[in-house]
Design an enzyme around this catalytic site. Structure first.
Site, PDB file in Angstrom:
ATOM      1  N   ASP A 143     -54.618   8.083 -38.540  1.00 32.23           N
ATOM      2  CA  ASP A 143     -53.828   8.894 -37.621  1.00 32.23           C
ATOM      3  C   ASP A 143     -52.942   8.036 -36.724  1.00 32.23           C
ATOM      4  O   ASP A 143     -51.832   8.443 -36.369  1.00 32.23           O
ATOM      5  CB  ASP A 143     -54.750   9.755 -36.757  1.00 32.23           C
ATOM      6  CG  ASP A 143     -55.309  10.945 -37.522  1.00 32.23           C
ATOM      7  OD1 ASP A 143     -54.795  11.231 -38.626  1.00 32.23           O
ATOM      8  OD2 ASP A 143     -56.256  11.577 -37.023  1.00 32.23           O
ATOM      9  N   GLY A 144     -53.422   6.846 -36.349  1.00 30.56           N
ATOM     10  CA  GLY A 144     -52.612   5.960 -35.527  1.00 30.56           C
ATOM     11  C   GLY A 144     -51.346   5.524 -36.236  1.00 30.56           C
ATOM     12  O   GLY A 144     -50.278   5.422 -35.622  1.00 30.56           O
ATOM     13  N   ASN A 180     -49.577  13.868 -29.792  1.00 32.76           N
ATOM     14  CA  ASN A 180     -50.967  14.069 -29.365  1.00 32.76           C
ATOM     15  C   ASN A 180     -51.081  14.430 -27.887  1.00 32.76           C
ATOM     16  O   ASN A 180     -51.418  15.547 -27.544  1.00 32.76           O
ATOM     17  CB  ASN A 180     -51.805  12.826 -29.657  1.00 32.76           C
ATOM     18  CG  ASN A 180     -52.477  12.878 -31.009  1.00 32.76           C
ATOM     19  OD1 ASN A 180     -52.243  13.785 -31.794  1.00 32.76           O
ATOM     20  ND2 ASN A 180     -53.315  11.895 -31.286  1.00 32.76           N
ATOM     21  N   ASP A 205     -59.200  10.494 -11.282  1.00 36.37           N
ATOM     22  CA  ASP A 205     -58.772   9.340 -12.073  1.00 36.37           C
ATOM     23  C   ASP A 205     -57.449   9.583 -12.784  1.00 36.37           C
ATOM     24  O   ASP A 205     -56.677   8.648 -13.006  1.00 36.37           O
ATOM     25  CB  ASP A 205     -59.844   8.983 -13.106  1.00 36.37           C
ATOM     26  CG  ASP A 205     -61.020   8.239 -12.494  1.00 36.37           C
ATOM     27  OD1 ASP A 205     -60.991   8.005 -11.266  1.00 36.37           O
ATOM     28  OD2 ASP A 205     -61.961   7.896 -13.233  1.00 36.37           O
ATOM     29  N   SER A 251     -62.471  14.376 -25.633  1.00 39.52           N
ATOM     30  CA  SER A 251     -63.477  13.459 -25.094  1.00 39.52           C
ATOM     31  C   SER A 251     -63.647  13.601 -23.589  1.00 39.52           C
ATOM     32  O   SER A 251     -64.660  13.163 -23.040  1.00 39.52           O
ATOM     33  CB  SER A 251     -63.114  12.011 -25.450  1.00 39.52           C
ATOM     34  OG  SER A 251     -61.988  11.573 -24.708  1.00 39.52           O
ATOM     35  N   ALA A 297     -61.981  13.027 -14.479  1.00 43.85           N
ATOM     36  CA  ALA A 297     -62.834  12.690 -13.326  1.00 43.85           C
ATOM     37  C   ALA A 297     -62.218  13.138 -12.003  1.00 43.85           C
ATOM     38  O   ALA A 297     -61.918  12.322 -11.125  1.00 43.85           O
ATOM     39  CB  ALA A 297     -63.121  11.186 -13.306  1.00 43.85           C
TER      40      ALA A 297
END
EC number: 2.7.1.23
Length: 268
Positions: free
Chosen positions: A45-46, A122, A150, A166, A185
């Protein structure tokens, strides 16, 4: 048909790319890296993300194909041992394709009022090096919240299975014309409050971030990183452009999700 093969630098990927290129030439295809009609990405994918940004100015003229040389990816439909089958599919090509939405990003810099435009396949993230990010968040013209934490991540539906997942984002089906804002965060206490949940916005709405005046920002757009510029604002919306994939065969989206994150159903 004009084709280019775009590979990463791994030895296995280069071998597959060279083999595929030779077979394409032997079967009468024109190899053209400048104005291709089909871009075949060999890697993962990269690699396909890199190919997308390499040809982002000609998306209306290009269809992409992904050949993966490692683990199953969300953008790769062919395995490295299926080169012969892929060549046959190209010979029988009827122009069939499937398209996915992209994210348009407009960054205005505070020091020069310079405006830069980007496309993301993405996601885009905004952070600071080692300090709390403070930014006001607007949905369309309306103030929504003051964020402290964050960072923030804005993703496309296909990007929702990447970094956004994630950090607690939802997985969006790529047929949805939507973008997702996910917190990284966030600080939530008696003084500072955020929604503390992912937000999914439709294609007729846009997102505007107005961060505090400082210059230690880190912006990522897919695999690219931009640093050390004072940002006046960042605007996000679903782009008019779309990425097109040649659809000779296409793995069902939820099968990709199941295979990547859960494991084979047959093993249960």
């Amino acid at each position: 048909m004009r084709i280019t093969v775009y590979s990463n630098d791994g030895s296995s990927s280069r071998q597959v790319a060279d083999k595929l290129t030779n077979k394409l030439i032997n079967n009468g295809f024109t190899m053209d890296a400048q104005t291709p009609e089909v871009v075949i990405s060999v890697g993962g994918d990269g690699t396909l993300l890199s190919a997308f940004h390499r040809y982002a100015d000609a998306l209306d003229q290009i269809r992409f194909i992904g050949v993966h040389t490692g683990h199953l990816g969300f953008y790769t439909d062919w395995r490295d041992f299926e080169v012969d089958d892929l060549v046959v599919a190209l010979q029988e090509d009827l122009g069939q394709s499937i398209s996915y939405p992209l994210l348009e990003v407009k960054i205005t810099y505070a020091d020069t009022n310079e405006v830069q435009h980007f496309l993301a396949l993405n996601e885009v993230t905004l952070r600071r090096y080692a300090a709390t990010l403070r930014t006001d968040v607007y949905i369309k013209e309306n103030f929504f919240e003051s964020f402290r934490g964050d960072g923030l991540c804005v993703s496309t539906p296909t990007g929702s299975t990447a970094y956004g997942k994630s950090i607690g984002g939802a997985v969006l089906h790529p047929r949805l014309e939507a973008m997702q804002l996910t917190e990284i965060a966030s600080i939530n206490n008696r003084v500072y409050r955020t929604l503390a949940a992912p937000i999914v916005l439709p294609s007729d709405e846009w997102l505007l971030l107005k961060p505090s005046r400082t210059s230690d920002y880190v912006v990522t757009i897919d695999q690219f990183t931009f640093k050390d510029r004072p940002i006046e604002s960042m605007q996000f919306k679903i782009a008019k452009e779309r990425i097109q994939f040649a659809r000779y065969r296409h793995t069902h989206f939820w099968d990709r999700v199941e295979d990547a994150f859960i494991g084979s159903k047959h093993e249960i």
